[in-house]
Design a protein around this motif. Structure first.
Motif, PDB file in Angstrom:
ATOM      1  N   ALA A 136      30.450  31.357  33.253  1.00 55.76           N
ATOM      2  CA  ALA A 136      31.526  32.020  32.508  1.00 55.76           C
ATOM      3  C   ALA A 136      32.675  32.440  33.410  1.00 55.76           C
ATOM      4  O   ALA A 136      33.846  32.348  33.026  1.00 55.76           O
ATOM      5  CB  ALA A 136      30.968  33.226  31.763  1.00 55.76           C
ATOM      6  N   ASP A 137      32.357  32.896  34.629  1.00 53.25           N
ATOM      7  CA  ASP A 137      33.420  33.341  35.531  1.00 53.25           C
ATOM      8  C   ASP A 137      34.227  32.171  36.094  1.00 53.25           C
ATOM      9  O   ASP A 137      35.362  32.347  36.521  1.00 53.25           O
ATOM     10  CB  ASP A 137      32.837  34.179  36.676  1.00 53.25           C
ATOM     11  N   HIS A 138      33.659  30.979  36.073  1.00 48.08           N
ATOM     12  CA  HIS A 138      34.304  29.789  36.635  1.00 48.08           C
ATOM     13  C   HIS A 138      35.052  28.985  35.583  1.00 48.08           C
ATOM     14  O   HIS A 138      35.844  28.097  35.905  1.00 48.08           O
ATOM     15  CB  HIS A 138      33.225  28.914  37.294  1.00 48.08           C
ATOM     16  N   MET A 139      34.830  29.306  34.296  1.00 45.31           N
ATOM     17  CA  MET A 139      35.308  28.449  33.222  1.00 45.31           C
ATOM     18  C   MET A 139      36.825  28.345  33.157  1.00 45.31           C
ATOM     19  O   MET A 139      37.371  27.246  32.944  1.00 45.31           O
ATOM     20  CB  MET A 139      34.767  28.939  31.874  1.00 45.31           C
ATOM     21  N   ALA A 140      37.555  29.443  33.301  1.00 42.78           N
ATOM     22  CA  ALA A 140      39.012  29.389  33.146  1.00 42.78           C
ATOM     23  C   ALA A 140      39.635  28.396  34.122  1.00 42.78           C
ATOM     24  O   ALA A 140      40.488  27.584  33.749  1.00 42.78           O
ATOM     25  CB  ALA A 140      39.603  30.785  33.341  1.00 42.78           C
ATOM     26  N   ARG A 141      39.210  28.454  35.370  1.00 45.63           N
ATOM     27  CA  ARG A 141      39.746  27.554  36.392  1.00 45.63           C
ATOM     28  C   ARG A 141      39.308  26.115  36.126  1.00 45.63           C
ATOM     29  O   ARG A 141      40.102  25.167  36.254  1.00 45.63           O
ATOM     30  CB  ARG A 141      39.280  28.017  37.768  1.00 45.63           C
ATOM     31  N   ALA A 142      38.033  25.925  35.753  1.00 45.95           N
ATOM     32  CA  ALA A 142      37.523  24.573  35.495  1.00 45.95           C
ATOM     33  C   ALA A 142      38.214  23.950  34.289  1.00 45.95           C
ATOM     34  O   ALA A 142      38.618  22.780  34.319  1.00 45.95           O
ATOM     35  CB  ALA A 142      36.014  24.637  35.270  1.00 45.95           C
ATOM     36  N   LYS A 143      38.363  24.728  33.229  1.00 47.60           N
ATOM     37  CA  LYS A 143      39.016  24.218  32.020  1.00 47.60           C
ATOM     38  C   LYS A 143      40.442  23.770  32.322  1.00 47.60           C
ATOM     39  O   LYS A 143      40.884  22.705  31.874  1.00 47.60           O
ATOM     40  CB  LYS A 143      39.016  25.306  30.939  1.00 47.60           C
ATOM     41  N   ARG A 144      41.151  24.570  33.091  1.00 50.74           N
ATOM     42  CA  ARG A 144      42.511  24.219  33.460  1.00 50.74           C
ATOM     43  C   ARG A 144      42.549  22.895  34.226  1.00 50.74           C
ATOM     44  O   ARG A 144      43.394  22.028  33.960  1.00 50.74           O
ATOM     45  CB  ARG A 144      43.113  25.342  34.302  1.00 50.74           C
ATOM     46  N   SER A 145      41.625  22.717  35.169  1.00 52.53           N
ATOM     47  CA  SER A 145      41.613  21.498  35.979  1.00 52.53           C
ATOM     48  C   SER A 145      41.330  20.261  35.138  1.00 52.53           C
ATOM     49  O   SER A 145      41.943  19.204  35.347  1.00 52.53           O
ATOM     50  CB  SER A 145      40.572  21.624  37.098  1.00 52.53           C
ATOM     51  N   PHE A 146      40.403  20.373  34.187  1.00 52.11           N
ATOM     52  CA  PHE A 146      40.079  19.220  33.340  1.00 52.11           C
ATOM     53  C   PHE A 146      41.212  18.920  32.364  1.00 52.11           C
ATOM     54  O   PHE A 146      41.482  17.750  32.062  1.00 52.11           O
ATOM     55  CB  PHE A 146      38.761  19.455  32.606  1.00 52.11           C
ATOM     56  N   MET A 191      46.657  27.902  39.942  1.00 52.40           N
ATOM     57  CA  MET A 191      47.921  27.981  39.185  1.00 52.40           C
ATOM     58  C   MET A 191      49.104  27.678  40.094  1.00 52.40           C
ATOM     59  O   MET A 191      50.022  26.947  39.726  1.00 52.40           O
ATOM     60  CB  MET A 191      48.061  29.371  38.564  1.00 52.40           C
ATOM     61  N   LEU A 192      49.079  28.242  41.306  1.00 53.83           N
ATOM     62  CA  LEU A 192      50.178  28.018  42.249  1.00 53.83           C
ATOM     63  C   LEU A 192      50.262  26.556  42.665  1.00 53.83           C
ATOM     64  O   LEU A 192      51.354  26.020  42.889  1.00 53.83           O
ATOM     65  CB  LEU A 192      50.000  28.911  43.483  1.00 53.83           C
ATOM     66  N   GLY A 203      39.131  35.329  40.700  1.00 56.98           N
ATOM     67  CA  GLY A 203      40.504  35.704  40.398  1.00 56.98           C
ATOM     68  C   GLY A 203      41.484  35.073  41.368  1.00 56.98           C
ATOM     69  O   GLY A 203      42.529  34.535  40.968  1.00 56.98           O
ATOM     70  N   LEU A 204      41.142  35.092  42.662  1.00 57.52           N
ATOM     71  CA  LEU A 204      41.982  34.440  43.663  1.00 57.52           C
ATOM     72  C   LEU A 204      42.016  32.930  43.456  1.00 57.52           C
ATOM     73  O   LEU A 204      43.058  32.288  43.625  1.00 57.52           O
ATOM     74  CB  LEU A 204      41.463  34.764  45.069  1.00 57.52           C
ATOM     75  N   GLY A 205      40.858  32.363  43.092  1.00 62.26           N
ATOM     76  CA  GLY A 205      40.786  30.927  42.842  1.00 62.26           C
ATOM     77  C   GLY A 205      41.674  30.510  41.682  1.00 62.26           C
ATOM     78  O   GLY A 205      42.368  29.480  41.748  1.00 62.26           O
ATOM     79  N   GLN A 206      41.671  31.300  40.621  1.00 59.83           N
ATOM     80  CA  GLN A 206      42.519  30.996  39.468  1.00 59.83           C
ATOM     81  C   GLN A 206      43.995  31.055  39.855  1.00 59.83           C
ATOM     82  O   GLN A 206      44.795  30.196  39.462  1.00 59.83           O
ATOM     83  CB  GLN A 206      42.218  31.964  38.331  1.00 59.83           C
ATOM     84  N   LEU A 207      44.353  32.065  40.638  1.00 58.45           N
ATOM     85  CA  LEU A 207      45.743  32.194  41.089  1.00 58.45           C
ATOM     86  C   LEU A 207      46.137  31.014  41.978  1.00 58.45           C
ATOM     87  O   LEU A 207      47.225  30.443  41.826  1.00 58.45           O
ATOM     88  CB  LEU A 207      45.912  33.509  41.851  1.00 58.45           C
TER      89      LEU A 207
END
Length: 251
Positions: free
Chosen positions: A188-198, A247-248, A240-244
């Motif tokens: 669940a904590d990894h999903m936002a970043r993974a979803k964005r990448s896919f 995004m960058l 949180g840092l990974g998501q940022l």
């Protein structure tokens, strides 16, 4: 071992607790004569943060900021053409198995949930995860667990990735042009970043997060420091840092 992984882990150690806090305390102590009272302030702040991040109630709140809500309606899976399960690491020195390597608990939770969804939706499975620390790939052991222990066949195996962006890019290449919508399984904590990448790879993603952190009922023990809570806080801050960062870099 991939050198990029070594560099990433080194930076993470300096940016995330407990490494970052220990670094601040050490620098303040060594430079206490030059910094004067600011050294005391720095050490005091680091100690306070160390204590706060070790509280279960604080760790749970931090993790709540990065976890993606659970899949509420299984009927959504009918829109998917495949299930993609992402690896979350291996367990080395696994003396209870012949290969002495296997999936770790994080990956096992993802595999278990993916198998459950596959049984319900009758969809093909892709497992994704490389071997950034050496040995056989995570995907190899994920396939092994799914087929040998759970009786679920794996259609695609992606074992060359070293990070989430690689997971997405290499998985898309395996899925080909006919698969446009996937059910994505990861923590669940990894999903936002993974979803964005896919989604950056042109796929429509139905998020199917799992491995939510344990949230105990509110009690006095929630205000007592725990090593496990510090780990949870560090994981939340890392994500949180990974998501940022993703995004960058537009990944």
């Amino acid at each position: 071992m991939d050198i990029a992984v070594v560099i990433k882990e080194s930076f993470r150690t300096l940016l995330l607790p407990p490494g970052s806090l220990l670094f601040i305390i050490t620098v303040c102590w060594l430079a206490r004569e030059r910094l004067g009272r600011w050294a005391k302030y720095g050490m005091g702040l680091a100690i306070i943060l160390f204590w706060l991040l070790s509280l279960p109630i604080v760790a749970a709140q931090l993790m709540g900021l990065v976890e993606t809500p659970a899949l509420k309606d299984p009927a959504q899976l009918a829109q998917s053409q495949a299930i993609v399960i992402l690896g979350g690491g291996k367990r080395f020195a696994a003396y209870d198995v012949l290969e002495q390597e296997t999936v770790n608990n994080v990956t096992l939770a993802r595999v278990r949930y993916g198998a459950r969804l596959a049984r319900a939706a009758h969809l093909p499975i892709l497992v994704s995860g490389g071997a950034p620390l050496g040995g056989a790939s995570e995907a190899h052991y994920m396939k092994q667990v799914l087929e040998r222990d759970m009786g679920i066949s794996v259609t695609w195996l992606e074992g060359g990735s070293v990070d989430t962006a690689d997971n997405a890019r290499m998985s898309k290449a395996l899925l080909g042009s006919k698969i446009h919508t996937i059910a994505l399984v990861t923590s669940a904590d990894h999903m936002a970043r993974a979803k964005r990448s896919f989604e950056k790879q042109g796929l429509t993603v139905i998020a199917a997060p799992t491995d939510f952190i344990n949230r105990e009922p509110i009690s006095p023990t929630q205000f007592l420091p725990r090593a496990s809570a510090l780990l949870t806080s560090s994981t939340a801050l890392r994500e949180g840092l990974g998501q940022l960062w993703y995004m960058l870099r537009n990944q």
